[in-house]
Design an enzyme around this catalytic site. Structure first.
Site, PDB file in Angstrom:
ATOM      1  N   ARG A  93      48.682   9.965  17.130  1.00 57.86           N
ATOM      2  CA  ARG A  93      47.400  10.277  16.526  1.00 57.86           C
ATOM      3  C   ARG A  93      47.534  11.281  15.370  1.00 57.86           C
ATOM      4  O   ARG A  93      46.766  11.259  14.420  1.00 57.86           O
ATOM      5  CB  ARG A  93      46.512  10.847  17.629  1.00 57.86           C
ATOM      6  CG  ARG A  93      45.104  10.988  17.255  1.00 57.86           C
ATOM      7  CD  ARG A  93      44.342  11.553  18.430  1.00 57.86           C
ATOM      8  NE  ARG A  93      42.977  11.789  18.050  1.00 57.86           N
ATOM      9  CZ  ARG A  93      42.605  12.814  17.320  1.00 57.86           C
ATOM     10  NH1 ARG A  93      43.492  13.693  16.934  1.00 57.86           N
ATOM     11  NH2 ARG A  93      41.352  12.964  16.982  1.00 57.86           N
ATOM     12  N   CYS A 117      43.192   7.070  23.197  1.00 58.12           N
ATOM     13  CA  CYS A 117      44.541   7.510  23.525  1.00 58.12           C
ATOM     14  C   CYS A 117      44.526   7.992  24.952  1.00 58.12           C
ATOM     15  O   CYS A 117      43.480   8.132  25.563  1.00 58.12           O
ATOM     16  CB  CYS A 117      45.040   8.558  22.539  1.00 58.12           C
ATOM     17  SG  CYS A 117      44.781  10.225  23.051  1.00 58.12           S
ATOM     18  N   ARG A 122      39.202  11.224  21.681  1.00 62.53           N
ATOM     19  CA  ARG A 122      39.691  12.033  20.567  1.00 62.53           C
ATOM     20  C   ARG A 122      39.249  11.527  19.190  1.00 62.53           C
ATOM     21  O   ARG A 122      40.058  11.015  18.406  1.00 62.53           O
ATOM     22  CB  ARG A 122      41.221  12.133  20.617  1.00 62.53           C
ATOM     23  CG  ARG A 122      41.691  12.717  21.918  1.00 62.53           C
ATOM     24  CD  ARG A 122      43.188  12.809  21.997  1.00 62.53           C
ATOM     25  NE  ARG A 122      43.716  13.986  21.329  1.00 62.53           N
ATOM     26  CZ  ARG A 122      44.991  14.321  21.326  1.00 62.53           C
ATOM     27  NH1 ARG A 122      45.863  13.566  21.934  1.00 62.53           N
ATOM     28  NH2 ARG A 122      45.405  15.401  20.694  1.00 62.53           N
ATOM     29  N   PRO A 123      37.986  11.681  18.855  1.00 59.32           N
ATOM     30  CA  PRO A 123      37.508  11.234  17.540  1.00 59.32           C
ATOM     31  C   PRO A 123      38.048  12.101  16.399  1.00 59.32           C
ATOM     32  O   PRO A 123      38.622  13.166  16.641  1.00 59.32           O
ATOM     33  CB  PRO A 123      35.990  11.392  17.657  1.00 59.32           C
ATOM     34  CG  PRO A 123      35.766  12.388  18.740  1.00 59.32           C
ATOM     35  CD  PRO A 123      36.941  12.314  19.665  1.00 59.32           C
ATOM     36  N   VAL A 124      37.855  11.627  15.159  1.00 63.64           N
ATOM     37  CA  VAL A 124      38.286  12.410  13.992  1.00 63.64           C
ATOM     38  C   VAL A 124      37.097  12.725  13.083  1.00 63.64           C
ATOM     39  O   VAL A 124      37.265  12.985  11.904  1.00 63.64           O
ATOM     40  CB  VAL A 124      39.406  11.697  13.176  1.00 63.64           C
ATOM     41  CG1 VAL A 124      40.717  11.685  13.927  1.00 63.64           C
ATOM     42  CG2 VAL A 124      38.995  10.291  12.783  1.00 63.64           C
ATOM     43  N   ASP A 305      47.745  22.228  26.580  1.00 61.18           N
ATOM     44  CA  ASP A 305      49.075  21.607  26.657  1.00 61.18           C
ATOM     45  C   ASP A 305      49.963  22.242  27.731  1.00 61.18           C
ATOM     46  O   ASP A 305      51.060  21.752  27.997  1.00 61.18           O
ATOM     47  CB  ASP A 305      49.785  21.681  25.288  1.00 61.18           C
ATOM     48  CG  ASP A 305      49.134  20.777  24.257  1.00 61.18           C
ATOM     49  OD1 ASP A 305      48.248  19.978  24.617  1.00 61.18           O
ATOM     50  OD2 ASP A 305      49.508  20.862  23.067  1.00 61.18           O
TER      51      ASP A 305
HETATM   52  C1  UD1 Z   1      46.145  19.361  18.841  1.00 63.01           C
HETATM   53  C2  UD1 Z   1      47.551  19.289  19.387  1.00 63.01           C
HETATM   54  C3  UD1 Z   1      47.527  18.909  20.858  1.00 63.01           C
HETATM   55  C4  UD1 Z   1      46.619  19.854  21.635  1.00 63.01           C
HETATM   56  C5  UD1 Z   1      45.237  19.964  20.985  1.00 63.01           C
HETATM   57  C6  UD1 Z   1      44.342  21.006  21.619  1.00 63.01           C
HETATM   58  C7  UD1 Z   1      48.778  18.649  17.413  1.00 63.01           C
HETATM   59  C8  UD1 Z   1      49.575  17.597  16.725  1.00 63.01           C
HETATM   60  N1  UD1 Z   1      48.296  18.313  18.623  1.00 63.01           N
HETATM   61  O1  UD1 Z   1      45.597  18.047  18.960  1.00 63.01           O
HETATM   62  O2  UD1 Z   1      48.840  18.987  21.379  1.00 63.01           O
HETATM   63  O3  UD1 Z   1      46.445  19.369  22.963  1.00 63.01           O
HETATM   64  O4  UD1 Z   1      45.378  20.294  19.590  1.00 63.01           O
HETATM   65  O5  UD1 Z   1      44.955  22.256  21.567  1.00 63.01           O
HETATM   66  O6  UD1 Z   1      48.628  19.741  16.917  1.00 63.01           O
HETATM   67  N2  UD1 Z   1      37.448  16.543  18.433  1.00 63.01           N
HETATM   68  C9  UD1 Z   1      36.318  15.880  17.995  1.00 63.01           C
HETATM   69  N3  UD1 Z   1      36.251  15.508  16.685  1.00 63.01           N
HETATM   70  C10 UD1 Z   1      37.260  15.728  15.810  1.00 63.01           C
HETATM   71  C11 UD1 Z   1      38.417  16.390  16.253  1.00 63.01           C
HETATM   72  C12 UD1 Z   1      38.478  16.791  17.583  1.00 63.01           C
HETATM   73  O7  UD1 Z   1      35.384  15.651  18.771  1.00 63.01           O
HETATM   74  O8  UD1 Z   1      37.127  15.342  14.630  1.00 63.01           O
HETATM   75  C13 UD1 Z   1      37.543  17.007  19.844  1.00 63.01           C
HETATM   76  C14 UD1 Z   1      38.657  16.314  20.617  1.00 63.01           C
HETATM   77  O9  UD1 Z   1      38.224  15.099  21.158  1.00 63.01           O
HETATM   78  C15 UD1 Z   1      38.963  17.354  21.669  1.00 63.01           C
HETATM   79  C16 UD1 Z   1      38.742  18.693  20.940  1.00 63.01           C
HETATM   80  O10 UD1 Z   1      37.917  18.368  19.817  1.00 63.01           O
HETATM   81  O11 UD1 Z   1      38.047  17.279  22.740  1.00 63.01           O
HETATM   82  C17 UD1 Z   1      39.990  19.385  20.455  1.00 63.01           C
HETATM   83  O12 UD1 Z   1      40.829  18.454  19.798  1.00 63.01           O
HETATM   84  P1  UD1 Z   1      41.813  18.860  18.612  1.00 63.01           P
HETATM   85  O13 UD1 Z   1      41.970  20.331  18.562  1.00 63.01           O
HETATM   86  O14 UD1 Z   1      41.380  18.162  17.384  1.00 63.01           O
HETATM   87  O15 UD1 Z   1      43.167  18.211  19.100  1.00 63.01           O
HETATM   88  P2  UD1 Z   1      44.290  17.680  18.136  1.00 63.01           P
HETATM   89  O16 UD1 Z   1      44.245  18.441  16.875  1.00 63.01           O
HETATM   90  O17 UD1 Z   1      44.257  16.199  18.099  1.00 63.01           O
END
Ligand code: UD1
Length: 353
Positions: A93, A117, A122-124, A305
């Site tokens: 991702r 996933c 995990r949306p963006v 993590d």
């Molecule tokens: C990163 C880490 C991952 C860790 C996570 C949380 C990397 C490559 N990976 O993942 O190992 O477990 O941080 O510490 O650095 N969310 C939304 N919209 C978004 C982005 C996120 O709703 O646009 C939500 C996610 O679904 C989740 C939360 O926000 O519930 C945190 O996610 P995020 O911090 O974005 O995780 P990653 O950056 O993918």
């Protein structure tokens, strides 16, 4: 590797050097897209995800190569194909981290949506919201994010939730935008700080990384860099939990002590003795292990993590603990496996008891 066979043989003893941090290396490798000059990154861990980023960059027509076991050299002078295809993004991702840099440097990017996933949906949306605020036109077509903008413009962005890669994507994009960008409710994770330090070494103007407000003043271009990735706090924490669970005596070399506060605190609470000197941590325990409760949350709180490792440790401790997962909705997949090994765990919503 598809299978690991572990034969238990009592307490772990010895010294181990900690590798480079995966979650710092991935965005740092992507930051090379922001400059036409060559970049050299050291302490890059030898993991599938790091290999995937190198493959992704090569597929875009960028010179990227692991020249030594922990060294990756990248030169993004030209680009033939600003696309991150589904077959790579679905395996990792974090490939979405090319979106911000591609857009900032080339004004165009086509990146597959990550899809579901194993640890939740995990949306963006926050990545896209931030890039749109910087002036990008973003469309979702046929499972792809298509973004374009001749030149990004600085903006004030308030993130709806703390997102690590979201903060990193926007921070990278903003380094080459016109004017000032402020990211509020930014992630404070040490890996965000490491990326910011790398970008600053490339000539970016960034203040506040490590706090919840990051300010970036866009510059015309960035230069090449020689940067050493920080050590992995999750790897370090995992060794400590394994040593604690087995009642061993383990010394970590090159550990990111400053980034491990919440985890070290839990190990002390569990009855472990920690002796810290510079970047060296020794762990032992004289008495039995006590069960400790924890609640995951963004840094500096207990990291999601490390949640599974702490739970495994609690399975062999005295007493009852409550582990609450607040970051990901589906991050208890280790529980049935621990139960198959005889662990006494029950789950109530997002709490494992
Ligand atoms: C990163 C880490 C991952 C860790 C996570 C949380 C990397 C490559 N990976 O993942 O190992 O477990 O941080 O510490 O650095 N969310 C939304 N919209 C978004 C982005 C996120 O709703 O646009 C939500 C996610 O679904 C989740 C939360 O926000 O519930 C945190 O996610 P995020 O911090 O974005 O995780 P990653 O950056 O993918």
């Amino acid at each position: 590797m598809d299978k690991l066979a572990v034969v238990g043989n009592g307490p772990l003893r010895g010294m181990v050097r900690i590798s480079g941090a995966k979650n710092a290396a991935l965005p740092i490798l992507c930051s090379a897209l922001l400059t036409k000059e060559p970049c050299t990154f050291t302490n890059v861990p030898q993991l599938n995800d790091a290999r995937t980023i190198v493959r992704l960059l090569m597929q875009m027509g960028i010179a990227a190569e692991r020249t030594e076991s922990a060294k990756v050299e990248i030169c993004a002078e030209g680009l033939s194909n600003p696309v991150a295809p589904y077959d790579l993004v679905k395996t990792m991702r974090a490939s979405v981290l090319v979106l911000g840099p591609l857009l900032a440097r080339w004004g165009v990017a086509r990146v597959s949506l990550p899809g579901g996933c194993a640890i939740g949906t995990r949306p963006v949306d926050q990545h896209l919201k931030g890039l749109e605020a910087l002036g990008a036109e973003v469309r979702l077509t046929a499972g792809y994010i298509e973004a374009k903008c001749p030149r990004l413009k600085g903006a004030h962005i308030v993130m709806d939730m703390v997102t690590v890669t979201g903060t990193e994507n926007i921070m990278m994009a903003a380094t080459l935008a016109d004017g000032v960008t402020i990211i509020d409710n930014a992630a404070r994770e040490p890996e965000v700080v490491d990326l910011a330090n790398c970008l600053i070494a490339m000539g970016a103007q960034i203040k506040g990384a490590g706090t919840d407000r990051i300010e970036i003043v866009g510059v015309q271009d960035l230069k090449g860099v020689h940067y050493r990735v920080m050590p992995d706090r999750i790897e370090a924490g995992s060794f400590l939990c394994a040593a604690a669970a087995t009642g061993g005596d383990v010394t970590l070399l090159g550990a990111p002590v400053h980034a491990m506060g919440a985890v070290l605190e839990k190990l002390r609470e569990a009855g472990c003795s920690l002796s810290i000197s510079g970047e060296q941590i020794n762990i032992t325990r004289k008495a039995g292990l006590k069960a400790v409760s924890a609640r995951t949350a963004p840094h500096p709180a207990f990291p999601t993590d490390m949640q599974a490792q702490l739970m495994a440790m609690n399975c062999v401790a005295e007493g009852t603990s409550h582990i609450t997962e607040t970051i990901f909705e589906n991050r208890m997949m280790h529980v049935p496996e621990l139960q198959r090994m005889g662990a006494d765990i029950s789950i109530e919503n997002n709490i494992a008891i």
